[in-house]
Motif scaffolding. Structure first.
Motif, PDB file in Angstrom:
ATOM      1  N   ASP A  52     -10.236  17.266  -5.988  1.00  0.00           N
ATOM      2  CA  ASP A  52      -9.390  16.105  -6.277  1.00  0.00           C
ATOM      3  C   ASP A  52      -8.253  15.978  -5.262  1.00  0.00           C
ATOM      4  N   SER A  53      -8.058  16.990  -4.439  1.00  0.00           N
ATOM      5  CA  SER A  53      -7.012  16.938  -3.408  1.00  0.00           C
ATOM      6  C   SER A  53      -7.335  15.821  -2.419  1.00  0.00           C
ATOM      7  N   ALA A  54      -6.406  14.872  -2.272  1.00  0.00           N
ATOM      8  CA  ALA A  54      -6.610  13.707  -1.405  1.00  0.00           C
ATOM      9  C   ALA A  54      -5.356  12.844  -1.478  1.00  0.00           C
ATOM     10  N   VAL A  55      -5.387  11.714  -0.761  1.00  0.00           N
ATOM     11  CA  VAL A  55      -4.331  10.714  -0.888  1.00  0.00           C
ATOM     12  C   VAL A  55      -4.861   9.602  -1.787  1.00  0.00           C
ATOM     13  N   TYR A  56      -4.086   9.233  -2.773  1.00  0.00           N
ATOM     14  CA  TYR A  56      -4.476   8.198  -3.719  1.00  0.00           C
ATOM     15  C   TYR A  56      -3.595   6.961  -3.511  1.00  0.00           C
ATOM     16  N   PHE A  57      -4.237   5.807  -3.486  1.00  0.00           N
ATOM     17  CA  PHE A  57      -3.533   4.534  -3.316  1.00  0.00           C
ATOM     18  C   PHE A  57      -3.783   3.640  -4.517  1.00  0.00           C
ATOM     19  N   CYS A  58      -2.722   3.039  -5.029  1.00  0.00           N
ATOM     20  CA  CYS A  58      -2.891   1.974  -5.999  1.00  0.00           C
ATOM     21  C   CYS A  58      -2.796   0.647  -5.240  1.00  0.00           C
ATOM     22  N   ALA A  59      -3.290  -0.408  -5.853  1.00  0.00           N
ATOM     23  CA  ALA A  59      -3.229  -1.734  -5.246  1.00  0.00           C
ATOM     24  C   ALA A  59      -3.194  -2.777  -6.355  1.00  0.00           C
ATOM     25  N   ALA A  60      -2.742  -3.963  -5.991  1.00  0.00           N
ATOM     26  CA  ALA A  60      -2.696  -5.072  -6.936  1.00  0.00           C
ATOM     27  C   ALA A  60      -3.141  -6.348  -6.244  1.00  0.00           C
ATOM     28  N   SER A  61      -3.772  -7.232  -7.021  1.00  0.00           N
ATOM     29  CA  SER A  61      -4.259  -8.485  -6.471  1.00  0.00           C
ATOM     30  C   SER A  61      -4.163  -9.573  -7.532  1.00  0.00           C
ATOM     31  N   SER A  62      -3.799 -10.789  -7.117  1.00  0.00           N
ATOM     32  CA  SER A  62      -3.681 -11.910  -8.058  1.00  0.00           C
ATOM     33  C   SER A  62      -4.942 -12.762  -8.035  1.00  0.00           C
ATOM     34  N   ASN A  63      -6.082 -12.135  -8.292  1.00  0.00           N
ATOM     35  CA  ASN A  63      -7.361 -12.830  -8.412  1.00  0.00           C
ATOM     36  C   ASN A  63      -7.804 -13.500  -7.125  1.00  0.00           C
ATOM     37  N   ASP A  64      -7.371 -12.969  -6.002  1.00  0.00           N
ATOM     38  CA  ASP A  64      -7.918 -13.419  -4.739  1.00  0.00           C
ATOM     39  C   ASP A  64      -8.266 -12.199  -3.905  1.00  0.00           C
ATOM     40  N   TYR A  65      -8.450 -12.382  -2.651  1.00  0.00           N
ATOM     41  CA  TYR A  65      -8.933 -11.309  -1.802  1.00  0.00           C
ATOM     42  C   TYR A  65      -7.843 -10.331  -1.379  1.00  0.00           C
ATOM     43  N   LYS A  66      -6.587 -10.746  -1.498  1.00  0.00           N
ATOM     44  CA  LYS A  66      -5.517  -9.978  -0.867  1.00  0.00           C
ATOM     45  C   LYS A  66      -5.030  -8.826  -1.743  1.00  0.00           C
ATOM     46  N   LEU A  67      -5.375  -7.605  -1.348  1.00  0.00           N
ATOM     47  CA  LEU A  67      -4.890  -6.415  -2.032  1.00  0.00           C
ATOM     48  C   LEU A  67      -3.578  -5.966  -1.401  1.00  0.00           C
ATOM     49  N   SER A  68      -2.572  -5.750  -2.239  1.00  0.00           N
ATOM     50  CA  SER A  68      -1.323  -5.161  -1.780  1.00  0.00           C
ATOM     51  C   SER A  68      -1.333  -3.702  -2.198  1.00  0.00           C
ATOM     52  N   PHE A  69      -1.231  -2.813  -1.231  1.00  0.00           N
ATOM     53  CA  PHE A  69      -1.364  -1.387  -1.490  1.00  0.00           C
ATOM     54  C   PHE A  69      -0.010  -0.716  -1.663  1.00  0.00           C
ATOM     55  N   GLY A  70       0.002   0.308  -2.518  1.00  0.00           N
ATOM     56  CA  GLY A  70       1.146   1.191  -2.571  1.00  0.00           C
ATOM     57  C   GLY A  70       1.144   2.099  -1.352  1.00  0.00           C
ATOM     58  N   ALA A  71       2.201   2.885  -1.209  1.00  0.00           N
ATOM     59  CA  ALA A  71       2.368   3.728  -0.020  1.00  0.00           C
ATOM     60  C   ALA A  71       1.512   4.995  -0.065  1.00  0.00           C
ATOM     61  N   GLY A  72       0.950   5.301  -1.221  1.00  0.00           N
ATOM     62  CA  GLY A  72       0.070   6.463  -1.322  1.00  0.00           C
ATOM     63  C   GLY A  72       0.743   7.682  -1.918  1.00  0.00           C
ATOM     64  N   THR A  73      -0.066   8.506  -2.591  1.00  0.00           N
ATOM     65  CA  THR A  73       0.382   9.779  -3.155  1.00  0.00           C
ATOM     66  C   THR A  73      -0.535  10.873  -2.653  1.00  0.00           C
ATOM     67  N   THR A  74       0.034  11.877  -2.012  1.00  0.00           N
ATOM     68  CA  THR A  74      -0.754  13.023  -1.549  1.00  0.00           C
ATOM     69  C   THR A  74      -0.816  14.040  -2.676  1.00  0.00           C
ATOM     70  N   VAL A  75      -2.020  14.225  -3.213  1.00  0.00           N
ATOM     71  CA  VAL A  75      -2.222  15.169  -4.310  1.00  0.00           C
ATOM     72  C   VAL A  75      -2.827  16.456  -3.775  1.00  0.00           C
ATOM     73  N   THR A  76      -2.197  17.556  -4.118  1.00  0.00           N
ATOM     74  CA  THR A  76      -2.707  18.884  -3.742  1.00  0.00           C
ATOM     75  C   THR A  76      -2.978  19.663  -5.023  1.00  0.00           C
ATOM     76  N   VAL A  77      -4.209  20.124  -5.176  1.00  0.00           N
ATOM     77  CA  VAL A  77      -4.579  20.931  -6.341  1.00  0.00           C
ATOM     78  C   VAL A  77      -4.640  22.380  -5.900  1.00  0.00           C
ATOM     79  N   ARG A  78      -3.775  23.191  -6.479  1.00  0.00           N
ATOM     80  CA  ARG A  78      -3.691  24.610  -6.113  1.00  0.00           C
ATOM     81  C   ARG A  78      -4.694  25.426  -6.935  1.00  0.00           C
ATOM     82  N   ALA A  79      -5.464  26.209  -6.242  1.00  0.00           N
ATOM     83  CA  ALA A  79      -6.492  27.011  -6.926  1.00  0.00           C
ATOM     84  C   ALA A  79      -5.883  28.213  -7.642  1.00  0.00           C
TER      85      ALA A  79
END
Lengths: 111, 112
Positions: A84-111
């Motif tokens: 699951d370690s990766a960068v995760y992005f959220c996005a939002a769209s008002s029912n058209d093609y244009k996705l506005s992305f968040g800046a991202g979250t770097t998730v690190t899962v420690r074993a």
């Protein structure tokens, strides 16, 4: 235009614990909220999405919740695993093609 | 399905040179997007095509950038002349009449 804010920017969790990422949006007309996972050297991959007529959606260990009144939505990952370690992005769209992305979250899962 | 295909995966060029990035969308998809990703600005939409027609190019930085989609299975993004500030990862994405966009692996561009 739409403005999406994402928190936290980095998140470190112990394997098996849960991870939560939160996003807020500004445009009340937004009605589509996808989440993308981006691994190093790869393109973003859609992992789950939610539309404004639904409050919660779950797919195995991943769930997304949406609060239209407060204009925020969250990604929940349960029983985290090293893959699951990766960068995760959220996005939002008002029912058209244009996705506005968040800046991202770097998730690190420690074993 | 092979997914969205981009080439080259890496490109290193010198300032002033012309750069052409290529994309093959998923078969059957009718919408194509070019994005640029940088640490400073995140993921930015450059241009959107629907049924091979450019619908929104408001994200194209300046006249040095141009994009074409001559048919449903091929698109190019060209930068002429290139500048060091164009260094970024460029993604192509496609979708079929929905918001669900599928991204390619990207082209990492370095302009020296």
């Amino acid at each position: 235009g739409e403005n999406v804010e994402q928190h936290p920017s980095t998140l470190s969790v112990q394997e098996g614990d849960s991870a939560v990422i939160k996003c807020t949006y500004s445009d009340s007309a937004s009605n589509y909220f996808p989440w993308y996972k981006q691994e190093l050297g790869k393109g973003p991959q859609l992992i789950i999405d939610i539309r404004s007529n639904v409050g919660e959606k779950k797919d195995q260990r991943i769930a997304v919740t949406l609060n239209k009144t407060a204009k925020h939505f969250s990604l929940h990952i349960t029983e985290t695993q090293p893959e699951d370690s990766a960068v995760y992005f959220c996005a939002a769209s008002s029912n058209d093609y244009k996705l506005s992305f968040g800046a991202g979250t770097t998730v690190t899962v420690r074993a | 399905d092979a997914g969205v295909i981009q080439s080259p995966r890496h490109e290193v060029t010198e300032m002033g040179q012309e750069v052409t990035l290529r994309c093959k969308p998923i078969s059957g998809h009718n919408s194509l997007f070019w994005y640029r990703q940088t640490m400073m600005r995140g993921l930015e939409l450059l241009i959107y095509f629907n049924n091979n027609v450019p619908i929104d190019d408001s994200g194209m930085p300046e006249d040095r950038f141009s994009a074409k989609m001559p048919n449903a299975s091929f698109s190019t993004l060209k930068i002429q002349p290139s500048e060091p500030r164009d260094s970024a990862v460029y993604f192509c994405a496609s979708s079929f009449q929905s918001d669900e966009q599928f991204f390619g692996p990207g082209t990492r561009l370095t302009v020296l």
